[in-house]
Design an enzyme around this catalytic site. Structure first.
Site, PDB file in Angstrom:
ATOM      1  CD  GLN A  73     -20.386 -22.121 -42.198  1.00 14.67           C
ATOM      2  OE1 GLN A  73     -21.428 -21.953 -41.583  1.00 14.67           O
ATOM      3  NE2 GLN A  73     -19.356 -21.322 -42.099  1.00 14.67           N
ATOM      4  CD1 TRP A 127     -10.216 -15.378 -38.379  1.00 15.72           C
ATOM      5  CD2 TRP A 127     -11.130 -13.883 -39.786  1.00 15.72           C
ATOM      6  NE1 TRP A 127      -9.265 -15.060 -39.327  1.00 15.72           N
ATOM      7  CE2 TRP A 127      -9.806 -14.137 -40.194  1.00 15.72           C
ATOM      8  CE3 TRP A 127     -11.899 -12.982 -40.523  1.00 15.72           C
ATOM      9  CZ2 TRP A 127      -9.234 -13.517 -41.317  1.00 15.72           C
ATOM     10  CZ3 TRP A 127     -11.329 -12.364 -41.640  1.00 15.72           C
ATOM     11  CH2 TRP A 127     -10.021 -12.632 -42.011  1.00 15.72           C
ATOM     12  CG  ASN A 128     -13.564 -20.092 -37.094  1.00 19.59           C
ATOM     13  OD1 ASN A 128     -12.420 -20.503 -37.238  1.00 19.59           O
ATOM     14  ND2 ASN A 128     -14.040 -19.708 -35.924  1.00 19.59           N
ATOM     15  CB  SER A 129     -18.365 -17.924 -41.267  1.00 23.51           C
ATOM     16  OG  SER A 129     -18.999 -18.754 -40.324  1.00 23.51           O
ATOM     17  CB  ALA A 156     -16.826  -9.912 -31.062  1.00 20.42           C
ATOM     18  CG  ASP A 157     -14.383 -11.240 -34.798  1.00 16.49           C
ATOM     19  OD1 ASP A 157     -15.477 -11.429 -34.233  1.00 16.49           O
ATOM     20  OD2 ASP A 157     -13.793 -12.123 -35.433  1.00 16.49           O
ATOM     21  CG  HIS A 168     -13.016 -19.050 -29.308  1.00 15.41           C
ATOM     22  ND1 HIS A 168     -12.125 -18.118 -28.820  1.00 15.41           N
ATOM     23  CD2 HIS A 168     -14.081 -18.347 -29.727  1.00 15.41           C
ATOM     24  CE1 HIS A 168     -12.651 -16.910 -28.943  1.00 15.41           C
ATOM     25  NE2 HIS A 168     -13.845 -17.025 -29.486  1.00 15.41           N
ATOM     26  CG  ASP A 177      -9.320 -18.519 -26.722  1.00 12.75           C
ATOM     27  OD1 ASP A 177      -9.348 -17.276 -26.733  1.00 12.75           O
ATOM     28  OD2 ASP A 177     -10.080 -19.223 -27.394  1.00 12.75           O
ATOM     29  CG  HIS A 199     -21.999 -14.606 -37.933  1.00 13.90           C
ATOM     30  ND1 HIS A 199     -21.594 -15.620 -38.774  1.00 13.90           N
ATOM     31  CD2 HIS A 199     -21.334 -14.821 -36.771  1.00 13.90           C
ATOM     32  CE1 HIS A 199     -20.749 -16.418 -38.129  1.00 13.90           C
ATOM     33  NE2 HIS A 199     -20.570 -15.946 -36.923  1.00 13.90           N
TER      34      HIS A 199
HETATM   35  C1  UDX Z   1     -17.204 -16.374 -32.819  1.00 17.31           C
HETATM   36  C2  UDX Z   1     -17.057 -15.001 -33.478  1.00 17.31           C
HETATM   37  O1  UDX Z   1     -18.259 -14.685 -34.100  1.00 17.31           O
HETATM   38  C3  UDX Z   1     -15.940 -15.037 -34.454  1.00 17.31           C
HETATM   39  O2  UDX Z   1     -15.912 -13.848 -35.167  1.00 17.31           O
HETATM   40  C4  UDX Z   1     -14.674 -15.306 -33.688  1.00 17.31           C
HETATM   41  O3  UDX Z   1     -13.563 -15.162 -34.493  1.00 17.31           O
HETATM   42  C5  UDX Z   1     -14.818 -16.705 -33.125  1.00 17.31           C
HETATM   43  O4  UDX Z   1     -15.948 -16.770 -32.283  1.00 17.31           O
HETATM   44  P1  UDX Z   1     -18.933 -17.883 -34.289  1.00 17.31           P
HETATM   45  O5  UDX Z   1     -20.128 -17.067 -34.069  1.00 17.31           O
HETATM   46  O6  UDX Z   1     -18.987 -19.265 -33.832  1.00 17.31           O
HETATM   47  O7  UDX Z   1     -17.550 -17.349 -33.745  1.00 17.31           O
HETATM   48  O8  UDX Z   1     -18.642 -17.785 -35.875  1.00 17.31           O
HETATM   49  P2  UDX Z   1     -17.481 -18.371 -36.740  1.00 17.31           P
HETATM   50  O9  UDX Z   1     -16.151 -17.851 -36.338  1.00 17.31           O
HETATM   51  O10 UDX Z   1     -17.864 -18.134 -38.138  1.00 17.31           O
HETATM   52  O11 UDX Z   1     -17.490 -19.933 -36.421  1.00 17.31           O
HETATM   53  C6  UDX Z   1     -18.601 -20.749 -36.650  1.00 17.31           C
HETATM   54  C7  UDX Z   1     -18.127 -22.145 -36.994  1.00 17.31           C
HETATM   55  O12 UDX Z   1     -19.259 -23.021 -36.954  1.00 17.31           O
HETATM   56  C8  UDX Z   1     -17.543 -22.233 -38.394  1.00 17.31           C
HETATM   57  O13 UDX Z   1     -16.382 -23.026 -38.383  1.00 17.31           O
HETATM   58  C9  UDX Z   1     -18.645 -22.902 -39.208  1.00 17.31           C
HETATM   59  O14 UDX Z   1     -18.192 -23.730 -40.251  1.00 17.31           O
HETATM   60  C10 UDX Z   1     -19.338 -23.745 -38.171  1.00 17.31           C
HETATM   61  N1  UDX Z   1     -20.747 -23.953 -38.532  1.00 17.31           N
HETATM   62  C11 UDX Z   1     -21.646 -22.933 -38.479  1.00 17.31           C
HETATM   63  C12 UDX Z   1     -21.134 -25.221 -38.922  1.00 17.31           C
HETATM   64  O15 UDX Z   1     -20.321 -26.150 -38.999  1.00 17.31           O
HETATM   65  N2  UDX Z   1     -22.439 -25.416 -39.244  1.00 17.31           N
HETATM   66  C13 UDX Z   1     -23.365 -24.445 -39.186  1.00 17.31           C
HETATM   67  O16 UDX Z   1     -24.536 -24.721 -39.473  1.00 17.31           O
HETATM   68  C14 UDX Z   1     -22.953 -23.148 -38.791  1.00 17.31           C
END
Ligand code: UDX
Length: 498
Positions: free
Chosen positions: A376, A394-396, A414-415, A27, A136, A391
């Site tokens: 990443q 959404w950011n990934s 979740a999503d 977030h 948020d 996983h």
């Molecule tokens: C959560 C939910 O899973 C997601 O679906 C929702 O939209 C936001 O909250 P999260 O589990 O953190 O998010 O996954 P993701 O949304 O993919 O965000 C992870 C972030 O961490 C990405 O920006 C990714 O680039 C970053 N990351 C992850 C790193 O920089 N390094 C890593 O080793 C792993």
């Protein structure tokens, strides 16, 4: 030398936006990107952050240097009564009761945040008048204070539009008795999410819909009805997505909310607006709450093109010891190189149940590289990376799309279950491994991703990746929506002054 883009000339002098994310990596990252985009448009930004996350950002990123370029930006810290050696994640076991966990986090935050919000928006700290509040979507308590302060409010929703639309439909699904559903109905199609009835199965619904009974559904219905009502009363909903990806779903959402601003992918949008001259700066805009291991980039440098599977399950998901072993064995068995992020708190319970078999250790020595946290964005953009086992956060997902890297989706909660359905069935840019975790399946899927189905996946991924980059370029849909958002923020500030 650093040449920042020319600030836009603005007739408005008192634009001051307060931005308040849920204190979690997925977030904070997009909301920091949004903050920087607003700073580039000469809007003052105050970013509310818990003291522990602020400390982690200071420790692991160049956040101070990054934002020192914008005199109108500042962090405002909210004290948090917990030790600060770990970034905040949902507690283990969150998969089942995630709404309760979100409630716990927001309630914990509420007691420390409310006095500060009151000071900033209503009290003596409001000397530098806040003119607009971007909240948020999960932080319901903050809406009430914004209402009391008679402030313009925008809701920032982190998930995909397809997920937001399914949230909007949850009360209807409960009234139509589609939720709760039984385990044996998981593969049947959902009838009451308009626009998705030909492909959305019960197992693809947001994880909140699982494990419900008739009585817990009353809470679920209330929660999402309240959310719908709250969001309807904002000045608009900001979404980290783009028209060419989720256009038909965005149209559905518009039937409920008068104004939406799909301005993503935000990380790429920021890079674009910072411009080529500032590439060094934008490559360095990490918001990581963990220490990034840069060693993996030198390891990738030595690998052939598109030969490595990158594996990461984001910042919250946990795995059981058995799941970790199955994925590990599948990775080693596939004979592809792999770069795997294993966060310190990723294993559910007390760590591995049994010693790691020698063949896994040997296979990892030959072909693997394990880090606690990776850069990443840089990893996905590396020429050596050919696939992403994710996983489906959404950011990934967006980062993979921008980098043009096809995915294997192993959604957690979740999503993520609905994101992975769209990735595999609608956008056709990845494979869905949802609800299974078996070494043979992992190995087969990796072989499909990296070899057997590589060309078909890459073809659709290249098209979508191109559309993503077009949307954030001048004249593109996300670029224009961001301009509208900026204009609306400025116009609302002027109205407040009159
Ligand atoms: C959560 C939910 O899973 C997601 O679906 C929702 O939209 C936001 O909250 P999260 O589990 O953190 O998010 O996954 P993701 O949304 O993919 O965000 C992870 C972030 O961490 C990405 O920006 C990714 O680039 C970053 N990351 C992850 C790193 O920089 N390094 C890593 O080793 C792993």
């Amino acid at each position: 030398m650093e040449i920042l883009p020319k600030p836009n000339s603005s007739p408005y002098t008192h634009n001051h936006v307060l931005i308040f994310p849920l204190p979690a990596q997925g977030h904070m990252t997009p909301m920091l990107h949004l903050s920087e985009l607003l700073c580039l448009a000469n809007i003052k930004v105050t970013f509310l952050i818990t003291t522990d996350n602020h400390q982690l950002l200071n420790q692991h990123t160049n956040v101070n240097e990054r934002f020192a370029r914008y005199p109108g930006f500042r962090f405002e810290a909210i004290p948090q009564a917990r030790p600060n050696e770990q970034p905040q994640t949902l507690p283990q076991g969150a998969k089942a009761g995630v709404l309760n966990m979100i409630r716990l986090i927001t309630e914990g935050l509420e007691s420390s945040a409310v006095p500060i919000l009151r000071e900033l928006l209503i009290g003596s700290k409001n000397v530098d008048k806040v003119t607009c509040f971007i909240i948020d979507g999960w932080l319901s308590f903050a809406y009430d204070i914004a209402l009391e302060a008679k402030l313009a409010v925008f809701a920032f929703r982190c998930p995909s539009a397809c997920c937001i639309w399914s949230y909007i439909c949850i009360p209807h699904l409960i009234q139509a008795r589609e939720v709760p559903f039984k385990d044996e109905e998981m593969d049947e199609l959902v009838k009451n999410v308009p626009g998705m009835s030909s492909f959305l199965r019960y197992r693809d619904l947001p994880s909140f819909c699982r494990g419900q009974d008739n009585s817990s559904c009353i809470n679920l219905e209330q929660f999402f009805s309240d959310e719908l009502h709250r969001n309807k009363n904002t000045n608009g909903i900001i979404l980290n997505t783009f028209e060419d990806l989720e256009g038909p779903i965005l149209t559905k959402i518009r039937s409920q909310y008068s104004k939406i601003y799909p301005i993503g992918p935000l990380h790429a949008h920021l890079k674009y607006r910072l411009g080529k001259e500032n590439q060094a700066l934008s490559n360095n805009s990490s918001s990581s709450l963990w220490e990034v291991d840069q060693g993996c980039i030198s390891w990738l440098d030595q690998k052939p093109n598109k030969s490595v599977v990158y594996v990461s399950f984001g910042s919250i998901a946990t795995l059981t010891s058995d799941q970790l072993m199955e994925i590990w064995a599948g990775l080693v068995g596939s004979n592809y190189y792999f770069l795997w992020v294993i966060r310190p708190n990723v294993i559910f319970g007390d760590g591995l149940d049994s010693p790691t078999p020698d063949e896994l250790l040997e296979g990892t020595k030959k072909r693997g590289y394990i880090v606690k946290w990776a850069p990443q964005d840089e990893v996905l953009a590396h020429r050596a990376v050919g696939g992403f086992l994710t996983h489906s956060g959404w950011n990934s997902t967006l980062e993979s799309i921008v980098a043009g890297v096809p995915m294997i989706c192993w959604p957690y909660f979740a999503d993520q279950p609905i994101n992975s359905r769209f990735v595999s069935e609608i956008w056709k840019i990845g494979l869905d491994m949802k609800d299974t975790c078996d070494r043979v399946i992992v190995e087969n899927m990796i072989n499909d991703l990296m070899d057997r189905r590589k060309d078909e996946l890459k073809k659709s991924m290249d098209q979508i990746s191109h559309l993503a980059n077009r949307s954030i370029s001048k004249g593109g849909s996300s670029y224009s929506y961001l301009d509208h958002l900026i204009e609306d923020i400025k116009a609302l500030a002027m109205k407040r002054e009159l």
